[in-house]
Design an enzyme around this catalytic site. Sequence first.
Site, PDB file in Angstrom:
ATOM      1  N   LYS A  13      -1.829 -31.881 188.035  1.00  0.00           N
ATOM      2  CA  LYS A  13      -1.993 -32.318 189.424  1.00  0.00           C
ATOM      3  C   LYS A  13      -1.869 -31.158 190.410  1.00  0.00           C
ATOM      4  CE  LYS A  13       1.151 -35.531 189.524  1.00  0.00           C
ATOM      5  NZ  LYS A  13       1.597 -35.409 188.111  1.00  0.00           N
ATOM      6  N   ARG A  88       5.111 -42.337 195.073  1.00  0.00           N
ATOM      7  CA  ARG A  88       5.517 -42.349 193.664  1.00  0.00           C
ATOM      8  C   ARG A  88       5.654 -43.767 193.110  1.00  0.00           C
ATOM      9  NH1 ARG A  88       7.033 -37.724 191.276  1.00  0.00           N
ATOM     10  NH2 ARG A  88       7.429 -35.893 192.575  1.00  0.00           N
ATOM     11  N   ARG A 127       5.097 -24.766 176.064  1.00  0.00           N
ATOM     12  CA  ARG A 127       5.362 -23.714 177.049  1.00  0.00           C
ATOM     13  C   ARG A 127       6.636 -22.939 176.712  1.00  0.00           C
ATOM     14  NH1 ARG A 127       4.326 -26.422 182.935  1.00  0.00           N
ATOM     15  NH2 ARG A 127       6.401 -27.289 182.509  1.00  0.00           N
ATOM     16  N   ARG A 159      12.391 -24.148 178.033  1.00  0.00           N
ATOM     17  CA  ARG A 159      13.237 -24.843 178.992  1.00  0.00           C
ATOM     18  C   ARG A 159      13.562 -26.238 178.481  1.00  0.00           C
ATOM     19  NH1 ARG A 159      10.272 -24.380 184.735  1.00  0.00           N
ATOM     20  NH2 ARG A 159      10.086 -26.544 184.131  1.00  0.00           N
ATOM     21  N   ARG A 170      10.147 -38.256 180.227  1.00  0.00           N
ATOM     22  CA  ARG A 170       9.496 -38.165 181.544  1.00  0.00           C
ATOM     23  C   ARG A 170       8.261 -39.057 181.590  1.00  0.00           C
ATOM     24  NH1 ARG A 170       8.397 -31.996 182.395  1.00  0.00           N
ATOM     25  NH2 ARG A 170       7.484 -32.721 184.367  1.00  0.00           N
TER      26      ARG A 170
END
Length: 216
Positions: A13, A88, A127, A159, A170
Site C-alpha cells: 500500500k 481502518r 525480510r 525483526r 497481523r
Amino acid sequence: MRLVLVGPPGAGKGTQAQYIASNLSIPKISTGDIFRANVSGGTDLGKLAKTFMDRGDLVPDEVTIAMVRDRLSEDDAQDGFLLDGFPRNVAQAEILRDMLKDWGLALDLVLELVVDDDEVVRRLAGRRTCSQCGRIWHVEFDDKKDDKCDACGGALFQRDDDKEETVRHRLEVYQEQTAPLVSYYAGEDILVGVDATGPVEEVTQRAMEAIRPYLG
C-alpha cells in the site's frame, strides 16, 4: 479524485500510494504521516496523541479523526487526495463519509490491493534488516545467501514483526477489523479490486487502469 487505498499488510500500500498519488497529482495522506506532522509540529492534537503513544496505547479514534479532518481541510487536499491507513474499520468509514458529506463531497473510489495470505507471508517473513545501516534485504527477492548487508557489511536480523507467526497474526487482525471495509465499500458501489502480485510497476499500471474510468 478522492480515493481510499485498502489491503492487508504486505500488499504494498505504501509504495503504490506514492506512485498513484503522484500520477494523479494529489496528496498522499497516511495516518502515520499525520501523526508525525502533528507530534513534530507540537500541535494540540499532536501533544494529546503523544500522551497515548508514550504509554504504548493506541491513539483513540476521536483524536485520529480530528487529525484527519484537519489534514483534509488543508489547501492541497481540496481538489482530491489519496488516503492510506484510514479508515481502518467500518465505524471510521462512516465518520469519513459524514465528514465529506458535510463539505458537499464524497469518495470517488476505494481501491483494494488484493494479495493472498501466503504471498504476504512470503514477502514479509523473508525480510532481513541490517543492524548497522537499517537497510532491508529479502532472502528470496535479493537472493541473500548470507547474513551480511551488501551495503555496509552489517549483520542482518529478522525483526519480530516480520516473523511468520507474527505476520499471520497481523493478517488475522486485518481480517477481523479492516477486511469488513471491503464489504462496506462494495455495498457503496465504489470498490475496485486490483491484483497486487508481481513487479511494482505492473501493479501500478493495473491500478491506474482500474482508476481511469472514474476520473472526471
